[in-house]
Each structure stands twice: as C-alpha cells, then as structure tokens.
Design an enzyme around this catalytic site. Structure first.
Site, PDB file in Angstrom:
ATOM      1  N   GLU A  75       6.385   7.972  -3.971  1.00 47.67           N
ATOM      2  CA  GLU A  75       5.093   7.454  -4.416  1.00 47.67           C
ATOM      3  C   GLU A  75       4.694   8.068  -5.755  1.00 47.67           C
ATOM      4  O   GLU A  75       4.894   9.255  -5.984  1.00 47.67           O
ATOM      5  CB  GLU A  75       4.018   7.770  -3.365  1.00 47.67           C
ATOM      6  CG  GLU A  75       2.651   7.185  -3.697  1.00 47.67           C
ATOM      7  CD  GLU A  75       1.603   7.496  -2.639  1.00 47.67           C
ATOM      8  OE1 GLU A  75       0.531   6.866  -2.676  1.00 47.67           O
ATOM      9  OE2 GLU A  75       1.854   8.368  -1.781  1.00 47.67           O
ATOM     10  N   LYS A 151      -0.831  -0.958  -2.508  1.00 53.71           N
ATOM     11  CA  LYS A 151      -1.161  -0.194  -1.305  1.00 53.71           C
ATOM     12  C   LYS A 151      -2.390  -0.774  -0.616  1.00 53.71           C
ATOM     13  O   LYS A 151      -3.437  -0.967  -1.235  1.00 53.71           O
ATOM     14  CB  LYS A 151      -1.408   1.258  -1.703  1.00 53.71           C
ATOM     15  CG  LYS A 151      -1.570   2.242  -0.553  1.00 53.71           C
ATOM     16  CD  LYS A 151      -1.612   3.655  -1.122  1.00 53.71           C
ATOM     17  CE  LYS A 151      -1.664   4.731  -0.053  1.00 53.71           C
ATOM     18  NZ  LYS A 151      -1.559   6.083  -0.646  1.00 53.71           N
ATOM     19  N   CYS A 188       2.719   4.951   1.655  1.00 53.16           N
ATOM     20  CA  CYS A 188       2.163   6.176   2.217  1.00 53.16           C
ATOM     21  C   CYS A 188       1.138   5.958   3.339  1.00 53.16           C
ATOM     22  O   CYS A 188       1.520   5.750   4.476  1.00 53.16           O
ATOM     23  CB  CYS A 188       1.586   7.043   1.104  1.00 53.16           C
ATOM     24  SG  CYS A 188       1.331   8.787   1.589  1.00 53.16           S
TER      25      CYS A 188
END
Length: 327
Positions: A75, A151, A188
């Site tokens: 990331e 995300k 994540c």
C-alpha cells in the site's frame, strides 16, 4: 527459504492438494490445469526516492527470477504512511499523483515491460477536492493500465487518520481479468469487511489482493492485531473460495512499527507462504486456480439465502464504543 539481494525468498513451487477434489470424479480427478505463479514484495519505505525505487525494482526482479508471472506491491508503494497525523501539511500536494502519468504507474509500467509480467501497486491518487483516493492499480505485461480500484473502507482512529486524506472509493471494487485469472484489488482496511470479499467472490474473483500498511497501535501497546489480521483474511478466502494476497510493509515510521507478515492463502483458508514480521521478503507461490471450483462444489454459493440477509444492506451506525481505539 533462501536470500537474494537483501530479501528473504520464500517459494511454494507446488500448490497444496485440493482436499475437496474427488479422486473418483473424472473431471476433478485430473491434476491442476490452470496454474498461475504470483509474487509479492515486502519492504520498508525509504525517504530517499531513488533508493526506494531501486529496492522495489530489486524485489520484483527477484520474484520474476523465481518464475512469478504477476507481482504485487504494498500500500502507498512509493510513499511514507503519512496518515499517522490528521493534519499532515499539504499531504495531497506532497504525496498525491495523477493516475496515468504519476511516478507509481510509470514505475509499474517500466517493471512490467522490462520483465514481461503484470505489476500491481498502490498510490495516493489526486482528485478535484481537498482529499484524494487511496488507489490500487495494475498494469499488464505490455504496460497497459488495466485496473484501478479506490479503497472502499477508510479507517478513522488514532495514528490511522485516513479519513483526513482519502475519499471513500466510488468504483464498486470491480473484478478484472489479468494474466488468465480474475482479480479483485481492494486495499488494507477493506480486509476486515467480509461483505466486500463476498461481493468480489460473487462477481467471479478468483484472487483478492490487499496492498497493506498495518502495524502497531501506539496508544494500545499491549495489543497486537497481527494474528487476527491473518486469520480474518484467510477465513474470508475460505468463506468465499478465493486465493488471498496480503502484502504489508515493514519498518518504523513515526510511532508505528509495521509488522510485515505478508502472506498468500488458498481457497481452503490455508496459508501457502508467509513473510517474517521484520525483514524484507519476496513471496512466490504457484496457484491452482481450479481449487476455487472444487471448493464451490461444497455449496458455499448455491445454498445462500439472500432473503434472510436483507438487513446487511441497511445503513446502521452502531456508534463508536466508549473505549474504542482512537477514543
């Protein structure tokens, strides 16, 4: 395990056996017929940009030397984890990038063309607002940008103040075809939400990849989320018959010690290869993509009862518990 150019190299040359493959079934009895060899590079961020790029280039080269056809990076691949504070000055200006022409995609293109492999990376994508997007990208072996996923879930607690910098993703987390397989590219914090893994599986994802930056909780020094993190991701793969790739960073940035432990798991929830917590590593694993179909035969999808879960689509705010992280 071996060592190459400063990386520990952990390789699984053969996929684990598929437990639900019926040896008496003429179809299921045959050996794997859809193999994909993938790699993941775990390293620390370096404030010297040329050194950081050289490290990433070396890691990808090591993975390719072990036969990887597709390589995954962590990331915010080229950036520090600047979200430890809610008021990093000019973060978007300092760390944000245009998507197509920014240094992260240009690096991925260069690596893909040099090694003839697909390359996945992550960046702080510029937007027409005060906040940008935390975006995962993938370029194919010819250097064409074939995937961009923003995300979806944004953490908002002490030392992980991503809500100050990132807009929530608005692209529905698509599934894309790359290198002969179907991929989902969440990021994540998305790891903790089983709804998203289920959605991606229902959309046909065979492999779900999470570029990651996760580590210590400085205001909860006795708490280590690593075992739960690992179990959560592998269990979501088990529940959805997907391979899972979690590629984390290592090192200390400000108050956070990132705990590495990158891993690749199979549709049965078994970890195939795993990196150490505190050292650079390259993981390479041979995937038997047919294992997804094997495990789906167990009935994970066709016995679902969507009518019983309608409340899952409701907007329900349970509130932040009094003693929650970041309170």
């Amino acid at each position: 395990m071996t060592t190459a150019h400063g990386f520990e190299v952990i390789v699984a040359d053969e996929p684990l056996d598929s437990p639900f493959r019926d040896p008496g079934d003429g179809v299921r009895a045959r050996g794997p017929d859809r193999l994909l060899r993938i790699g993941a590079v775990q390293c620390a961020w370096n404030p010297d940009a040329p050194v950081m790029e050289a490290t990433l280039r070396t890691g990808v080269a090591v993975a390719v030397a072990e036969g990887a056809e597709m390589v995954f990076l962590q990331e915010l691949t080229r950036s520090p984890y600047f979200c430890v504070s809610p008021d990093e000055p000019d973060a978007l200006k300092k760390f944000g990038e245009p998507l197509e022409t920014g240094p992260t995609v240009m690096l991925a293109r260069s690596l893909a063309i040099e090694h003839n492999v697909a390359v996945h990376a992550s960046l702080y994508e510029q937007a027409d607002s005060e906040r940008g997007y935390n975006t995962a990208v993938c370029v194919d072996a010819s250097g064409v940008l074939v995937a961009r996923t923003r995300k979806t879930h944004i953490p908002e607690f002490e030392y992980y103040h991503e809500d100050a910098y990132f807009e929530p993703g608005d692209d529905g987390c698509p599934v894309v075809d790359i290198a002969g397989a179907r991929f989902g590219f969440p990021t994540c914090w998305d790891q903790w939400f089983p709804e998203l893994a289920r959605k991606l599986s229902m959309d046909g994802a065979e492999v779900i990849v999470y570029p990651t930056a996760i580590g210590s909780e400085p205001h909860r020094p006795g708490f280590d989320s690593q075992p739960m993190w690992r179990q959560m991701i592998a269990a979501n793969g088990l529940a959805n018959a997907t391979f899972m790739v979690a590629v984390n960073r290592i090192g200390v940035e400000g108050p956070i010690s990132f705990y590495g432990s990158s891993f690749i798991s199979d549709p049965y929830g078994r970890v195939i290869v795993e990196a150490p917590r505190d050292r650079p590593a390259v993981l390479v694993a041979q995937l038997d993509l047919g294992q997804r179909a094997d495990w789906l035969d167990f009935g994970l999808m066709y016995t679902r009862r969507p009518d019983a879960y309608r409340r899952l689509a409701d907007r329900t705010d349970l509130g932040r518990p009094k003693d929650a992280l970041g309170s």
